[in-house]
Design a protein around this motif. Sequence first.
Motif, short mmCIF file in Angstrom:
data_model
loop_
_atom_site.label_atom_id
_atom_site.label_comp_id
_atom_site.label_asym_id
_atom_site.label_seq_id
_atom_site.Cartn_x
_atom_site.Cartn_y
_atom_site.Cartn_z
N SER A 26 0.71 -1.19 0.11
CA SER A 26 -0.18 -0.01 -0.02
C SER A 26 0.72 1.19 0.19
CB SER A 26 -0.84 0.15 1.04
OG SER A 26 -1.70 -1.15 1.38
N ARG A 27 1.93 1.36 0.61
CA ARG A 27 2.72 2.23 0.94
C ARG A 27 3.62 2.60 -0.45
NH1 ARG A 27 4.09 -0.02 6.10
NH2 ARG A 27 3.12 1.05 7.61
N ALA A 28 3.93 1.59 -1.15
CA ALA A 28 4.36 1.71 -2.56
C ALA A 28 3.62 2.27 -3.57
CB ALA A 28 4.94 0.22 -3.00
N ILE A 29 2.14 1.94 -3.49
CA ILE A 29 1.35 2.36 -4.30
C ILE A 29 1.11 3.97 -4.09
CG2 ILE A 29 -1.17 2.05 -5.39
CD1 ILE A 29 -0.86 -0.86 -4.71
N ALA A 30 0.98 4.07 -2.75
CA ALA A 30 0.62 5.53 -2.30
C ALA A 30 1.77 6.57 -2.73
CB ALA A 30 0.29 5.53 -0.80
N THR A 31 2.95 6.12 -2.67
CA THR A 31 4.07 6.95 -3.20
C THR A 31 4.02 7.09 -4.83
OG1 THR A 31 5.53 5.73 -1.91
CG2 THR A 31 6.66 6.92 -3.58
N LEU A 32 3.53 6.07 -5.43
CA LEU A 32 3.23 6.47 -7.02
C LEU A 32 2.01 7.36 -7.14
CD1 LEU A 32 3.39 2.70 -8.22
CD2 LEU A 32 5.02 4.72 -8.67
N HIS A 33 1.13 7.17 -6.43
CA HIS A 33 -0.07 8.28 -6.34
C HIS A 33 -0.03 9.30 -6.12
CE1 HIS A 33 -3.43 4.52 -6.22
NE2 HIS A 33 -2.40 4.67 -7.17
#
Length: 568
Positions: free
Chosen positions: A380-387
């Motif tokens: 989730s943190r990885a995806i949030a970084t992209l977002h």
Amino acid sequence: MSVRVVHDLRIEAGFATQKGRRPDNQDYVAFCLGSGGAGALQGVVAAIADGVGGHKGGRAAAETAVRAFIDGYYAQPETLGVSRAAARSLEAANSWIAAQSRVDPSLEGMATTFSALILSRRTAFILHVGDTRVYRLAGASLERLTKDHTLGRGDFAHALLRAVGFDDALLFDQGMHSLNIHDRFLLCSDGVHGVLPDAKLRALLAERGGPQETSERIVQTAFEAGSHDNVTALVVDVVDVPPADERALSRAFAALRIGELPAIGDLVDDFRIDGLLSEGRYSRLMRATDTQNGKAVVLKFPHPRVADDAAYRLAFVNEAWVAARVRSPFIGEVVELLPGRQSRLYSVMPYYDGETLERRLRREPRIDLVEGASIATRLSRAIATLHRCGVIHRDIKPDNIILLKDGGLRLVDLGVCRAPNLENLSEAHAPGTPSYMAPELFDGAAGDEASDLYALGVTVYRMFSRCYPYGEIEPFSRPRFTKPPPLAHKRPDLPSWLDAAILKAIAVERADRFGDVLEFAFELENGSARAQPLTLRKKSLYERNPVLFWQTLCLLLALLLAISLFYR
């Protein structure tokens, strides 16, 4: 000190020098932005020189070499390019020093070693002659970027073979290296590396103190280790690098051919192919070794059958562009190659020691609540970084998630991502893997944070159950999104709050999902504190087989009726 140059190249540097146990200091060191200040397109220059002992004018030679080189380099036209401008400047400094040593008796035999580091945009350039050194610390690995020009054996092992001022014609080394954020460079004289082995220098640099503090510590440590020479160190930290230009990337990749897939043992642009990692419809991943530095890497080659498809060339541009802008310990990197090295289309990634989530969920033991929640929150943190950077992944699935042996996680494969300023895939190329695609993507939506959240939810559901919530969806088919079976049917050992959180993440209607992936991560991290695991009761016969239930009931009633009539 901290400086910022054009195109967002941000550098911090510090240096220290002592005469040590010598009567005077014949080392000279400098760090310069250039006459153009923050607008200088030639980048920044760090240089060190060590006057040759036993000759007159050693200190004068060192200072002259550094000053003349820097002044001459920035005086060259920018159109000449860094390598040619630097070479011309060093050759001019050498000619002047050699001439002075012949005409001025007080400077007879003046000469100096010399090493320079030029940081320009996304490249580090090295010029070197003699036995001063340049090192680079990348992560925990220390690499020496120069080779000593000394005899190297016998009683005269340290005797110089080359130096600025020895001859009218100067033979020097040049090198280029890709510049990465958090790279740390060390320039030092032989008074430092002569008493401090590479392992000690690596340890001092890896402490990651400020550049000034680190350079002073290196110099003091060398003095305390018994150095009998002048001791000088200059440390340069790369704080930020300019992003790659999308148009330049597109032109570069468009010019590269798509060749036949290499075989194990082949050599491609100095990469030795060591093994096959995975095979997909459009690309092949192969483990390789960079023979230039010995590092393990992963090469992704497109299949020849997509050679004429611009969409798959665009995927390589996407990955390179995003990797240059999004930096996170949870996002896979793409290694940038130096200009001129790459002869065909492929991308280079570091080799991450671990396994994909897909491979992990296929083996025993099954992923339990603690392990699964940890994986899901990191993802989730990885995806949030992209977002946060405006990037939509659009192909989140277990195959694109690497679980590292050290406990880390990397989300990879950004080939079909959406990002600002990036040309998008055409409508004919629906992005993603069907079984992980949100319902709105089948209706032509481009993909956004909500669809990435949906793919994350499907990934987590499958991670625990080894099944797809809406069944496996074949390419080019139109799925029916019925109510997914509760996770508890497959995993009665898991808590009911986890089931509810996942079902919310994969809701068919966008409005019914979490607001973003961090809300989902929060639910996973804190759910266990609010609820107890769900224990499933055994289903009744009516729930399991209603037809059998009514048949049995009718038979029983008929039997009771027969008994009643018999007694009457």
